[in-house]
Design an enzyme around this catalytic site. Sequence first.
Site, short mmCIF file in Angstrom:
data_model
loop_
_atom_site.label_atom_id
_atom_site.label_comp_id
_atom_site.label_asym_id
_atom_site.label_seq_id
_atom_site.Cartn_x
_atom_site.Cartn_y
_atom_site.Cartn_z
N LYS A 264 0.86 -1.19 0.00
CA LYS A 264 0.00 0.00 0.00
C LYS A 264 0.90 1.25 0.00
CE LYS A 264 -4.06 0.04 2.10
NZ LYS A 264 -5.20 0.19 3.07
N GLU A 349 -18.28 -6.36 10.71
CA GLU A 349 -19.16 -5.66 11.66
C GLU A 349 -20.19 -6.60 12.27
OE1 GLU A 349 -18.22 -4.44 8.75
OE2 GLU A 349 -17.25 -2.54 9.22
N ARG A 377 -25.10 -3.29 8.14
CA ARG A 377 -25.01 -4.72 7.83
C ARG A 377 -25.07 -5.58 9.09
NH1 ARG A 377 -19.43 -5.97 4.79
NH2 ARG A 377 -20.67 -5.07 3.15
#
Length: 623
Positions: A264, A349, A377
């Site tokens: 990254k 989550e 969600r």
Amino acid sequence: MTGANGAGPHTPLLDRVDSPADLRALPDALLPDLAGQIRSFLIDRVCRTGGHLGPNLGVVELTLALHRVFDVREGGDVLLFDTGHQSYVHKLLTGRREGFDGLRAEGGMSGYPSRAESGTDVIENSHASTALSYADGLAKALALRGERRRRVVALVGDGALTGGMSLEALNNLGAAPDRPVVVVLNDNGRSYSPTSGGLAAHLARLRGSDGREAAGEDGGGVFTALGLAYLGPVDGHDTRAVEDALREAAALGRPTVVHCVTGKGHGYPPAERDRADHLHTVGVVDPRTGRARSPSGPSWTSVFGEEIAAIGAERPDVVCVTAAMPGPTGLEAFARRFPGRVFDVGIAEQHAVTSAAGLALGGARPVVAVYSTFLGRAFDQVLLDAALHRLPVVLVLDRAGVTGPDGPSHHGMWDAALLPVVPGLRLAAPRDCAALRELLREAVDEDGGPTALRYPKASAGPDVPAQARIGHCDLLREDPAADVLLLGVGPMAGACLEASRMLAARGVRTSAADPRWIAPLDNALVELAAAHPLVLTAEDATAANSLGARLGQELARRGSATRTVTLALPPRFLPHGPRAGILDEHGLDPAGIAAAVLDHLPHGGSRPGASGHSGVRRERSTP
Ligand SMILES: Cc1ncc(C[n+]2csc(CCOP(=O)(O)OP(=O)(O)O)c2C)c(N)n1
Ligand SMILES: CC(=O)[C@@H](O)[C@H](O)COP(=O)(O)O
Ligand SMILES: [Mg+2]
């Protein structure tokens, strides 16, 4: 190197690429130069606009290879980006170079794929871990239509792979060996921080980076175990190597994982050196350093981070749960002080909430810190794993309300509609940072069931003092002869107080109050409202099931003649753009609130003695 016109870097090769066909026409030998020019372009533009710099610098060669191997176009191969924050190179290669000047700006190019921008874009949702499910469905549909020559390619990060849907999709993909699906795993070992959990360790073994033999032909670990083919690990910054692997995967004609290893922020030392998150998301920063030109003041997030760390010192039972975002949600101070009491569950989550329910069952006091939009969600887990069992799980919802640059799938505008339907759950909205500290403590001390706090993506404004507390709510400005009660939810309380002052200049008498706990309805609040002919609520959330809507229902049930007016966000997806501009557009600013009052008062509120221009704006958008 600056460009010919002096604005930005010199990118002669990139300037020649307006389509994947232009890219495929370039000789291989020019690809490294093109990759370098793409990096220079992204650094220059994204440092000016803000955006996802680190993730996109990590997928330059990957994206070049994808577009050189697959025929990505309407009616051709399908390219899916999981989360979509890493689709800038794809946008550059599909004719949107000019769009980067307005990246994530109002009316400008989205920071995520957008079907309105290009027929090569598919997934507009910026929530992680969806791409493999889309791929599974798309591959089934194409097979049913006999279009087996069209390949479905999904670029998925190692972080996105930790989301449950990814495993659910792999379970299905592996069961259908005749579908041409290519899963390009962009493994940079990180979400924001290093990816957590057993999967991360497994990928490290497959990368061969833990000292053992890389998986090689016979390996493939979980992927081959589930029935997919596995190719890798491949150097994700070697375009030719990735191209070769992609061609091999395409030739297999079956669900295949191509495991690419990337970094990254690759190629930009400020990102490579950034220990926090390799410049995952930047604001407007100095391209020489990757740092903001001016430090930002205290934020809601930083105040939460301070207070939860203080609470953690007082209560050893308090633990924190994060879904791969300890930094962005403000848990770093707590993690430094209490390393064994912060759990990073990955981008998961649903698991975060039910694991927190398990923590509560075991006697801990869990605080789950997530962005409002991502809690959606995990609604079932809140409803039935936490609330049904009346477990004291504390949900701290950052980025609640209009967030701004990340667009419709990031605005945290639905939590205040969803959570009030959960029996036994209490939802609070602090108006300022002092209230955040106070309400956080009230939530942590609540033993009877789950609680939630919601606050915005905004700098922390000044504290708004109260004149009195009535039940759970704070009276901010009391006028015994008020015709109107202004109820501001969260930071909207301050805007309502300002509107109250503007209206006073026009002789309109109002009171203003902050409900603090917005669900379930506080009896004292209902009685305060019933004492006024008109109540107007201002809410940085969808109008559905809003405080105003619920208050109106309760007042009607009690036979009250009080009229309620709700200023909130419309029931539609809102575009990206500056938070303040979107709020203003929907009348959620002092002038808009004052105008709404005048619109709903008899005779427009004009009274004898009304004087001067109060700054009230009369024109307002329709919801
Ligand atoms: C459901 C969900 N939770 C949290 C986020 C916030 N988020 C955005 S990008 C990101 C990290 C993604 O990591 P990875 O998939 O490895 O992609 P990378 O940034 O490394 O390319 C997270 C957690 C999200 N987009 N969706
Ligand atoms: C892609 C994603 O979900 C996050 O990176 C998002 O951009 C959050 O941004 P902020 O943390 O700046 O609100
Ligand atoms: Mg990653």
